[in-house]
Write a protein that holds these residues in place. Structure first.
Motif, short mmCIF file in Angstrom:
data_model
loop_
_atom_site.label_atom_id
_atom_site.label_comp_id
_atom_site.label_asym_id
_atom_site.label_seq_id
_atom_site.Cartn_x
_atom_site.Cartn_y
_atom_site.Cartn_z
N PRO A 8 -15.92 -24.96 -36.66
CA PRO A 8 -17.25 -24.51 -37.05
C PRO A 8 -17.84 -23.52 -36.06
CG PRO A 8 -17.38 -26.68 -36.07
CD PRO A 8 -15.92 -26.37 -36.21
N ILE A 9 -18.86 -22.82 -36.52
CA ILE A 9 -19.59 -21.85 -35.70
C ILE A 9 -20.80 -22.54 -35.08
CG2 ILE A 9 -20.96 -19.73 -35.75
CD1 ILE A 9 -19.06 -18.76 -37.98
N LEU A 10 -20.97 -22.35 -33.77
CA LEU A 10 -22.08 -22.96 -33.03
C LEU A 10 -23.25 -22.00 -32.98
CD1 LEU A 10 -23.01 -25.36 -31.20
CD2 LEU A 10 -22.13 -24.03 -29.27
N ARG A 11 -24.44 -22.52 -33.33
CA ARG A 11 -25.67 -21.74 -33.28
C ARG A 11 -26.70 -22.50 -32.45
NH1 ARG A 11 -26.12 -19.12 -38.17
NH2 ARG A 11 -27.89 -17.96 -37.32
N VAL A 12 -27.79 -21.79 -32.09
CA VAL A 12 -28.86 -22.43 -31.34
C VAL A 12 -30.20 -21.99 -31.92
CG1 VAL A 12 -29.01 -20.61 -29.59
CG2 VAL A 12 -29.75 -22.94 -29.02
N GLY A 13 -31.18 -22.90 -31.92
CA GLY A 13 -32.52 -22.57 -32.38
C GLY A 13 -33.54 -23.45 -31.69
N LEU B 60 -32.27 -26.81 -29.87
CA LEU B 60 -31.28 -27.69 -30.46
C LEU B 60 -30.10 -26.83 -30.92
CD1 LEU B 60 -33.52 -30.05 -32.63
CD2 LEU B 60 -32.41 -30.61 -30.46
N LEU B 61 -28.93 -27.43 -30.98
CA LEU B 61 -27.74 -26.72 -31.40
C LEU B 61 -27.37 -27.11 -32.82
CD1 LEU B 61 -27.71 -26.70 -28.23
CD2 LEU B 61 -25.24 -26.47 -28.37
N ALA B 62 -26.68 -26.22 -33.52
CA ALA B 62 -26.28 -26.46 -34.90
C ALA B 62 -24.84 -26.02 -35.10
CB ALA B 62 -27.19 -25.69 -35.86
N LEU B 63 -24.12 -26.77 -35.93
CA LEU B 63 -22.75 -26.42 -36.29
C LEU B 63 -22.66 -26.25 -37.79
CD1 LEU B 63 -20.77 -28.90 -34.01
CD2 LEU B 63 -20.69 -26.40 -33.86
N GLY B 64 -21.86 -25.27 -38.23
CA GLY B 64 -21.69 -25.08 -39.66
C GLY B 64 -20.74 -23.95 -39.98
N PHE B 65 -20.68 -23.64 -41.27
CA PHE B 65 -19.76 -22.62 -41.77
C PHE B 65 -20.55 -21.63 -42.63
CE2 PHE B 65 -17.30 -26.40 -40.92
CZ PHE B 65 -16.20 -25.92 -40.23
N PRO B 66 -21.37 -20.77 -41.99
CA PRO B 66 -22.21 -19.84 -42.74
C PRO B 66 -21.38 -18.91 -43.62
CG PRO B 66 -22.10 -19.22 -40.42
CD PRO B 66 -21.48 -20.58 -40.54
N ARG B 67 -21.75 -18.86 -44.90
CA ARG B 67 -21.02 -18.06 -45.88
C ARG B 67 -19.55 -18.44 -45.95
NH1 ARG B 67 -24.79 -15.83 -49.24
NH2 ARG B 67 -26.40 -14.74 -48.06
N GLY C 107 -17.37 -32.55 -28.68
CA GLY C 107 -17.10 -33.70 -29.54
C GLY C 107 -17.50 -33.43 -30.98
N LEU C 108 -18.68 -32.86 -31.19
CA LEU C 108 -19.13 -32.58 -32.54
C LEU C 108 -18.35 -31.43 -33.18
CD1 LEU C 108 -22.98 -33.13 -32.76
CD2 LEU C 108 -21.25 -33.92 -34.37
N ILE C 109 -17.95 -30.46 -32.40
CA ILE C 109 -17.09 -29.40 -32.95
C ILE C 109 -15.84 -30.02 -33.54
CG2 ILE C 109 -15.54 -27.51 -32.29
CD1 ILE C 109 -17.75 -26.52 -30.41
N ASN C 110 -15.25 -30.95 -32.82
CA ASN C 110 -14.03 -31.60 -33.30
C ASN C 110 -14.28 -32.51 -34.50
OD1 ASN C 110 -12.04 -30.54 -31.52
ND2 ASN C 110 -12.83 -31.83 -29.88
#
Length: 271
Positions: free
Chosen positions: A178-183, A161-168, A31-34
């Protein structure tokens, strides 16, 4: 001495106790990716300021439908022109997707910002008109954590927690997703929110990640013995990375979601 530094420019009530069936079938990750889009503005022939934004379904107090875009305040502040580009995506008949960035006005003719910020917090929100598919993809306001959520759900250091974004300015594919990351949560304590408006997350942050959603779903691991929440939730928004001198510590600063709620509430009080 620890210092927070803004990345360079390339760039409600608690979540509802949803019925188990709804929680199982409502995948916040997809859902958040979309609902997450790339924001950018050219700064030269081959350079641009890039950030991340995500959409919240936040009806007006009278029930009128409204879609609100959330991003980091510094992302919009670093865009001097009246329009930015939003990376919409269009589904094609053959199952593929088309990346279709379109302009969105962020300043009026007088140069006045059209977004709303919360004083002292790196959060910007603005009501936006979006393509119908994105209106349907917008995340319900109730899925934003509030001041009581972390205590109620026993969120603590070490939780993933997961994170979405557009690194660089990169996306996960040509379609512009977007690219999915985890931390992991790297701070203690996390509450009360009024005393700890931000928390640290252990993952590598790049310019372009600013403004992206930070969230929990059952795919993310929790500390041993911690009770798993019955529903996913948005924990906050990535604001910036942690830098000491010139050294990047691979930590992100996350603004608690309560302050996204408060920024959206300011829209309701606007004339």
């Amino acid at each position: 001495m620890l210092a927070y530094q803004t990345p360079p420019a390339v760039e409600a009530p608690a979540p509802p106790q949803a019925p188990a069936a709804v929680a199982r079938h409502w995948d916040l990750t997809v859902g958040l990716i979309n609902a997450t889009v790339q924001l950018d503005q050219p700064t030269g022939a081959e350079t641009r300021t890039v950030g991340t934004g995500f959409l919240i379904d936040a009806p007006k107090p009278d029930g009128t439908p409204r879609i609100v875009m959330v991003t980091a305040g510094h992302v919009l502040e670093k865009m001097p022109d009246p329009d930015m580009r939003v990376g919409w995506r269009i589904a094609q008949a053959d199952g593929s997707w088309k990346f279709d960035p379109q302009p969105l006005e962020i300043r009026n003719e007088a140069g006045t910002p059209l977004w709303t910020t919360l004083e002292g917090r790196d959060v910007a929100v603005m009501a936006v008109e979006v393509p119908e598919t994105f209106a349907r993809a917008a995340i319900p306001l109730a899925w934003l954590a509030d001041a009581e959520t972390f205590d109620a759900l026993d969120v603590g250091p070490g939780d993933e927690l997961l994170a979405l974004g557009f690194p660089r300015g990169l996306s996960s594919n040509r379609a512009g997703f977007p690219i999915l990351r985890v931390g992991r949560v790297a701070s203690y304590p996390l509450t009360p929110v009024s005393a700890f408006p931000t928390f640290l997350m252990d993952f590598t942050v790049f310019p372009g990640n600013s403004g992206g959603p930070i969230f929990w779903t059952p795919t993310a691991r929790r500390r041993p013995g911690a009770t798993e929440p019955e529903h996913p939730f948005i924990a906050g928004m990535l604001s910036q990375e942690v830098i000491v001198g010139t050294e990047r510590l691979e930590l992100g600063v996350v603004v608690q979601a309560q302050y996204i709620r408060e920024a959206i509430a300011l829209l309701d009080r606007a004339p």
